[in-house]
Design a protein around this motif. Sequence first.
Motif, short mmCIF file in Angstrom:
data_model
loop_
_atom_site.label_atom_id
_atom_site.label_comp_id
_atom_site.label_asym_id
_atom_site.label_seq_id
_atom_site.Cartn_x
_atom_site.Cartn_y
_atom_site.Cartn_z
N ILE A 1 10.36 11.33 1.71
CA ILE A 1 9.26 10.55 1.44
C ILE A 1 7.88 11.52 2.15
N GLU A 2 7.89 11.99 2.96
CA GLU A 2 6.81 12.78 3.44
C GLU A 2 6.19 13.67 2.51
N ARG A 3 7.10 14.58 2.03
CA ARG A 3 6.59 15.62 1.08
C ARG A 3 6.27 15.08 -0.04
N PHE A 4 6.95 14.09 -0.73
CA PHE A 4 6.66 13.12 -1.90
C PHE A 4 5.14 12.61 -1.89
N ALA A 5 4.95 11.99 -0.64
CA ALA A 5 3.71 11.32 -0.80
C ALA A 5 2.58 12.42 -0.46
N GLY A 6 2.84 13.55 0.31
CA GLY A 6 1.73 14.48 0.37
C GLY A 6 1.20 15.15 -0.94
N PHE A 7 2.54 15.27 -1.83
CA PHE A 7 2.24 15.65 -3.19
C PHE A 7 1.46 14.76 -3.95
N SER B 1 21.51 11.86 -8.42
CA SER B 1 21.56 10.65 -7.65
C SER B 1 21.80 10.90 -6.30
N VAL B 2 22.71 12.04 -6.09
CA VAL B 2 23.01 12.49 -4.84
C VAL B 2 21.72 13.10 -4.16
N THR B 3 21.12 13.83 -4.89
CA THR B 3 20.24 15.05 -4.34
C THR B 3 18.88 14.58 -4.42
N GLY B 4 18.34 13.47 -5.43
CA GLY B 4 17.06 13.14 -5.78
C GLY B 4 16.11 12.89 -4.56
N GLY B 5 16.76 12.34 -3.64
CA GLY B 5 15.89 11.70 -2.47
C GLY B 5 15.69 12.78 -1.36
N TRP B 6 16.45 14.02 -1.39
CA TRP B 6 16.41 15.10 -0.56
C TRP B 6 14.84 15.61 -0.30
N GLY C 1 19.02 6.68 -3.57
CA GLY C 1 18.53 5.17 -3.16
C GLY C 1 18.14 4.92 -1.61
N PHE C 2 19.09 5.66 -0.71
CA PHE C 2 18.80 5.73 0.68
C PHE C 2 17.26 5.94 1.04
N PHE C 3 16.97 7.01 0.57
CA PHE C 3 15.50 7.55 0.94
C PHE C 3 14.37 6.59 0.42
N SER C 4 14.57 6.37 -0.67
CA SER C 4 13.38 5.83 -1.44
C SER C 4 13.33 4.28 -1.19
N LYS C 5 14.49 3.48 -0.95
CA LYS C 5 14.53 2.14 -0.76
C LYS C 5 14.09 2.14 0.76
N ASP C 6 14.33 2.98 1.56
CA ASP C 6 14.28 2.74 3.07
C ASP C 6 12.79 3.04 3.28
N ALA C 7 12.20 3.90 2.68
CA ALA C 7 10.70 4.17 2.56
C ALA C 7 9.72 2.81 2.35
N ILE C 8 10.52 2.04 1.37
CA ILE C 8 9.61 0.81 0.74
C ILE C 8 9.77 -0.13 2.22
N GLY D 1 0.61 -1.30 -0.09
CA GLY D 1 -0.13 0.13 -0.01
C GLY D 1 0.42 1.33 -0.03
N ALA D 2 2.12 1.21 0.08
CA ALA D 2 2.81 2.28 -0.26
C ALA D 2 3.39 3.05 -1.48
N TYR D 3 2.07 3.18 -2.09
CA TYR D 3 2.32 3.46 -3.77
C TYR D 3 3.21 4.83 -3.71
N SER D 4 3.04 5.77 -3.11
CA SER D 4 3.93 7.14 -2.91
C SER D 4 5.48 6.59 -2.73
N ALA D 5 5.87 5.55 -1.90
CA ALA D 5 7.20 5.15 -1.68
C ALA D 5 7.77 4.48 -3.01
N ALA D 6 6.73 3.76 -3.78
CA ALA D 6 7.18 2.85 -4.83
C ALA D 6 7.48 3.67 -6.21
N VAL D 7 6.56 4.76 -6.32
CA VAL D 7 6.68 5.78 -7.18
C VAL D 7 8.08 6.80 -6.76
#
Length: 655
Positions: A490-496, A482-487, A399-406, A331-337
């Motif tokens: 996930i909270e802000r991205f999921a909110g969007f 690749s360095v800054t893309g996760g900054w 990758g740390f931020f997105s994989k960690d969220a999943i 159910g973590a669709y935002s984390a997957a995207v």
Amino acid sequence: MNEPMLFLPLIALFPFAGFLLNGLFGSRLPKAIVSTIALLFPLLSFAVVARAAWMVHGGMLLPVAESGAPTWIAVGGFHVGFQFVLDQLSLVMLLVVTGVGFLIHLYSVGYMEHEQGYWRYFAYLNLFLFFMTVLVLAGNYLLMFVGWEGVGLASYLLIGFYIDRKSAGDAGKKAFVVNRVGDFGFLIGMFLLIANFGTLNFHRIGTQLAGHPAISGATATLICLCLILGATGKSAQIPLYIWLPDAMEGPTPVSALIHAATMVTAGVYMIARTHALFDLSPTAMMVVAVVGTATAFFAATVAMVQTDIKRVLAYSTISQLGYMFLGCGVGAYSAAVFHLMTHAFFKALLFLAAGSVIHGLSGEQDMRRMGGLRKAMPVTFWTMTAAVLAISGFFPFAGFFSKDAILAAAFQHGTLGKALWTVGLITALLTSFYMFRLWYLTFLGESRGAAHQDGHGDGHAAHAHESPWIMLLPLVVLALLSVTGGWIGIERFAGFLEPVTGQAAMVDAGHTELFLSVLAVLVAALGWFLAHLFFGRDGEAAAQAAQSLAPIRRLLQGKYWIDEIYTALIVRPVQWLARFVLGWLGEWTLVRGSAWLMSGVVGLSGELLRRWQSGNLRSYAAWLAAGAAALLLFALAGTLLGLNGFADSIHWAVR
């Protein structure tokens, strides 16, 4: 017509215009003009998307804008239009597809400079981008299916680009056929949607489900399972992953486009787009999560022993897509995207950096014949290092931020979720190990170019060279992403994305979140440490480990013999049946039988006509008498049966 209705089609039409120009006239144009056309139209498409994103950010454009939709199909109460929809989800996807896609186009100008069929390559590349934008913008399943099939066609053309190589042609056909299996499931799912909802429009189906769910859980499960089959084909998951490793036969920039920004992300995007339906079926969600986790682990184990640098990255893509499926399944669709987006950055960078290595080594792809390239190719080395750290999950890389969220979302998903989290964490360890293995074998140590074959020589490092600026510039841009893309977080991205994907599954802030994050980094560090022990020095430890674990190594090198099993159970029986039907039945029954029948009819007719037109007066008189007798008998029978009208007509004919 308002502004969104005007600019949405342009996002897709610009790449299509590039395809038409280069496809129709490219063979007669100079390379500079071909390159200009190939780059200009994707750049224009990205510019339109970027402007739309800026307008959404500034509140000048509604979050959801649907273009005017001329009717495509109208049968009774069933209508399908050419709906193009822009919302938060499609906007993120379009930024990835057009942005990363343009960088790959730019890189290709340098990489493909000396290849024949230069214009054909860029025509296909623009066509690929066109169909992917159609898939993302589609407001209904049928229009999505057009893009879905289109990217399959474009991938077939690009994977088999080197038409003089049988292996490339076979790989293209394999990708095409395997995806048709998944597409069959997609089609059945669409038929079920029509039967149960009377529409294929995403918004209307979502509205019906939100207001009063019109279907049972069993029906939702059946529809979702059909759609999952389609998703496993496009996104290369078990059991339909087998086409993606062989797709390496195409040019390296094609691999980057397929793996990072276009085709393989389609399945994940479709599930996220259809989440309202999947939410009704816990069974389907469990299938998505289990398939994704199993695929992630399976592909990571195979990647550990690959020697072709592109195949390591291919199995890495399959594994990372498994993480995205895991995110959708819990159910973590935002984390997957979110992971889809960051993965596009570092996976495109990995493939393009690998292409730079191959370019610098005049076509060499075997990592056993590399080594010592750090000094000869410094820009490629440092940019690829950023990508390796990102995919391995080191803080603060994307990758740390997105994989960690999943993984965090899986952890809170009950007992099954914790089991999936454990497998996902082990997979993260394997990922770090095989990516640093690639890093050590390619860039560090001594060159093993010629030594791998005959035990002496100075190898490739002596003549390795850095790539031209037009290839390095995309590497630098992707390294920064690749360095800054996760900054963004996930909270802000999921909110969007929340208006489209719903509330994301999130771990409560506090000690649990911190513990999981620290553990993920420690696992990544352990993967690096093991790779350093085995490959960071002289490689003897790796050789000893390979010898002691020979049975496991053979299993992994054989890729669990899945291709061989498929060949024995499916391919050969189908081939035998085809040979039987088309060979024996076709040749003897259909072909020879039809030929014999036609020749017999013609021969018999000819024999009758020959005897009829013999030139003998007595023969003519006999035929005339026989015909008259037949008509008289026919008329007499009609009279006896009471068919007076019919008999009268016969008498008239005789007279």
